[in-house]
Design a protein around this motif. Structure first.
Motif, mmCIF file in Angstrom:
data_model
loop_
_atom_site.group_PDB
_atom_site.id
_atom_site.type_symbol
_atom_site.label_atom_id
_atom_site.label_comp_id
_atom_site.label_asym_id
_atom_site.label_seq_id
_atom_site.Cartn_x
_atom_site.Cartn_y
_atom_site.Cartn_z
ATOM 1 N N ASP A 168 -10.688 9.478 -5.025
ATOM 2 C CA ASP A 168 -9.170 8.897 -4.924
ATOM 3 C C ASP A 168 -9.121 7.431 -5.105
ATOM 4 O O ASP A 168 -9.530 6.746 -3.986
ATOM 5 N N MET B 89 -12.789 8.559 -1.087
ATOM 6 C CA MET B 89 -11.769 7.738 -1.701
ATOM 7 C C MET B 89 -12.484 6.221 -1.974
ATOM 8 O O MET B 89 -13.491 5.977 -1.382
ATOM 9 N N SER C 127 -2.366 6.152 -9.314
ATOM 10 C CA SER C 127 -0.906 6.496 -9.203
ATOM 11 C C SER C 127 -0.342 5.000 -9.665
ATOM 12 O O SER C 127 -0.407 4.052 -9.155
ATOM 13 N N ASP D 247 -5.088 14.267 -6.928
ATOM 14 C CA ASP D 247 -6.087 14.563 -6.115
ATOM 15 C C ASP D 247 -6.022 16.261 -6.000
ATOM 16 O O ASP D 247 -7.176 16.743 -5.952
ATOM 17 N N ALA E 290 0.760 -1.027 0.012
ATOM 18 C CA ALA E 290 0.086 -0.006 0.144
ATOM 19 C C ALA E 290 0.891 1.374 0.077
ATOM 20 O O ALA E 290 0.247 2.390 -0.379
ATOM 21 N N SER F 70 -1.012 12.156 -5.501
ATOM 22 C CA SER F 70 -1.057 13.447 -4.982
ATOM 23 C C SER F 70 -1.349 14.751 -5.815
ATOM 24 O O SER F 70 -2.433 15.429 -5.660
ATOM 25 N N ASN G 52 -6.198 3.598 2.091
ATOM 26 C CA ASN G 52 -4.813 3.164 2.010
ATOM 27 C C ASN G 52 -4.382 2.687 3.356
ATOM 28 O O ASN G 52 -3.363 1.819 3.278
ATOM 29 N N VAL H 138 -6.385 5.702 -5.828
ATOM 30 C CA VAL H 138 -5.111 5.110 -5.914
ATOM 31 C C VAL H 138 -4.868 3.729 -5.559
ATOM 32 O O VAL H 138 -4.115 3.063 -6.147
ATOM 33 N N GLN H 139 -5.697 3.413 -4.569
ATOM 34 C CA GLN H 139 -5.522 1.945 -4.049
ATOM 35 C C GLN H 139 -6.389 0.912 -4.623
ATOM 36 O O GLN H 139 -6.151 -0.186 -4.484
ATOM 37 N N HIS I 63 -6.925 10.123 2.300
ATOM 38 C CA HIS I 63 -5.542 10.461 2.193
ATOM 39 C C HIS I 63 -5.033 11.837 2.472
ATOM 40 O O HIS I 63 -5.827 12.814 2.238
HETATM 41 C C1 LIG Z 1 -0.296 6.558 -2.319
HETATM 42 C C2 LIG Z 1 -1.692 7.322 -2.278
HETATM 43 C C3 LIG Z 1 -1.570 8.771 -2.665
HETATM 44 C C4 LIG Z 1 -0.486 9.362 -3.366
HETATM 45 O O1 LIG Z 1 0.065 8.970 -4.495
HETATM 46 P P1 LIG Z 1 1.576 9.149 -5.055
HETATM 47 O O2 LIG Z 1 1.419 9.019 -6.566
HETATM 48 O O3 LIG Z 1 2.176 8.727 -4.086
HETATM 49 O O4 LIG Z 1 1.506 10.942 -4.877
HETATM 50 C C5 LIG Z 1 -3.014 9.259 -2.755
HETATM 51 N N1 LIG Z 1 -4.138 8.489 -2.213
HETATM 52 C C6 LIG Z 1 -3.620 7.197 -1.857
HETATM 53 C C7 LIG Z 1 -5.257 6.603 -1.350
HETATM 54 C C8 LIG Z 1 -2.697 6.767 -2.047
HETATM 55 O O5 LIG Z 1 -2.704 5.342 -1.282
#
Ligand SMILES: *Cc1c(COP(=O)(O)O)cnc(C)c1O
Length: 415
Positions: free
Chosen positions: A196, A167, A219, A94, A28, A91, A171, A198-199, A120
């Motif tokens: 978000d 989200m 990401s 977002d 993560a 980041s 994370n 990302v995860q 996050h």
């Molecule tokens: C890792 C993460 C981010 C940030 O992503 P980066 O590419 O490292 O800037 C944002 N939100 C969540 C939920 C994350 O796990």
């Protein structure tokens, strides 16, 4: 206390002969680049070094590679290529999504944003900044199961709400949010919805178009791509405000010569992740459940977040009477790389805002452990982790003054 420290018993690790981390359980935080992504990264860096904005063949070849990557990313997440903006990571995506929605809201006199308490920091700190600029922010509570309630999102909406950002999956505790329901509520009310993701991207099926998301962040380094690259999905018709001004790259929404090699490697990693998703998720879920079963046998422990609605690879526990950092260091001695939501890891003395948001008391939140496992984990590894965590927790408790008070009945057990 440290003077009393005895050497921790060392069980034989199933990966004794590995030189690096024997067991990496912090996916993560970041993932290892896949062989395919690495190959693409190097090849594109070497062979497509022209500037995609240049008109001669070398430049146009780079431009083609860039658009090929955009098409791949769009296909995987159910979007149109024109809806994908490449960024420097999650980041930035977002920040840009939230700032753009805020800017559009401000023009219409709408300066209220709804989000959740366990986002996050890329989201929470952007919202903090907007508050200083006169925006009002409602942070919805997260329930003990680590989930936000769609009805509560509905209840928080106002005439002047310009954005809801929740989200996709957390994370720290891995809980998957009812984002589709939330997206539908927002659509019904004509309010922008950003997630978000990302995860989630690369790990769970995500279809930005069908799921009615207006904006979505991802990401690469969270799905075995390189670090420093990500993307923002923006539904057609939504105006993005650039965070970085300059050239007309990325349809004028993100200036700067494109990070082509990383973008191409990200697309390769995403395609690979999508192809293996179902199989990986099944395998990881079984291993995750094995870990959860094994660790829940530790007395006075508790799983953080819902057992079902969680990422396939996320296990997060609190153990009473210990400090998460000590646990991490001793696990590191045994070749296990994991994470904790508290103090040292995050560079602050406060325990994780996520664990506090789901109602864990400070003392309990300090003793947390996050294991985010990857595709290469074996059952043998999982059992080694269970054995190691059980032994290290028992060892730390053997000289913990908090644990002594709990056992002597001077303080009540909370778990
Ligand atoms: C890792 C993460 C981010 C940030 O992503 P980066 O590419 O490292 O800037 C944002 N939100 C969540 C939920 C994350 O796990």
């Amino acid at each position: 206390m440290l003077l009393q420290r005895e050497p921790v018993p060392e069980p034989a690790s199933p990966r004794q002969n590995r030189s690096e981390y024997m067991i990496y359980a912090d996916n993560a935080a970041t993932t290892k680049i896949s062989a395919t992504a690495e190959k693409t990264l190097v090849a594109v860096l070497r062979d497509f070094w022209g500037n995609p904005s240049s008109l001669y063949t070398l430049g146009q070849q780079a431009k083609e590679k860039l658009e090929e990557a955009r098409k791949t990313v769009a296909e995987v997440i159910g979007a149109d290529p024109r809806e994908i903006i490449f960024t420097s990571g999650g980041s930035e995506a977002d920040n840009q999504a939230i700032r753009s929605a805020a800017e559009a809201g401000k023009l219409k006199g709408k300066k209220h944003i709804v989000s959740s308490a366990f986002e996050h920091h890329a989201v929470l700190h952007t919202l903090e900044r907007l508050k200083k600029e006169g925006f009002e922010v409602t942070l919805l509570p997260v329930h003990e199961d680590g989930r936000v309630r769609p009805e509560e999102v509905r209840g928080a909406l106002r005439e002047d709400t310009c954005l809801v950002t929740v989200m996709y999956a957390n994370n720290e505790i891995g809980t998957v949010q009812p984002v589709r329901e939330i997206a539908d509520i927002c659509r019904e009310k004509g309010i922008l919805f950003h997630t978000d993701a990302v995860q989630a991207v690369g790990h769970l099926p995500v279809n930005a178009g069908e799921d009615h998301f207006d904006m979505l962040s991802a990401s690469a380094h969270k799905f075995h791509g390189p670090k420093g690259v990500g993307f923002l999905y923006v539904r057609k018709g939504i105006r993005l405000v650039p965070l970085i001004e300059g050239g007309a790259q990325e349809m004028g929404k993100r200036a700067g010569t494109e990070n082509l090699a990383s973008v191409a490697a990200m697309a390769a990693a995403l395609k690979e992740a999508a192809e293996g998703m179902q199989e990986n998720a099944q395998r990881l879920t079984a291993l995750r459940n094995r870990l959860m079963d094994g660790l829940s046998a530790i007395p006075h422990s508790a799983l953080n977040g819902d057992a079902e609605h969680r990422l396939p690879g996320n296990v997060n526990f609190c153990f009473e009477g210990i400090e998460g950092e000590s646990l991490l260091l001793l696990l590191d001695d045994r070749g296990i790389a994991a994470s904790s939501g508290s103090a040292c890891t995050s560079g602050s003395l406060e325990p994780s805002h996520v664990l506090l948001a789901i109602g864990r008391p400070h003392d309990v939140a300090h003793g947390s452990l996050r294991l985010s496992i990857g595709e290469d984990l074996t059952e043998e590894d999982a059992d080694y982790i269970i054995r190691s965590v059980s032994e290290v927790v028992a060892y730390l408790r053997s000289f913990s003054p908090i644990w002594r008070d709990l056992e002597a009945g001077k303080k009540p057990h909370l778990l």
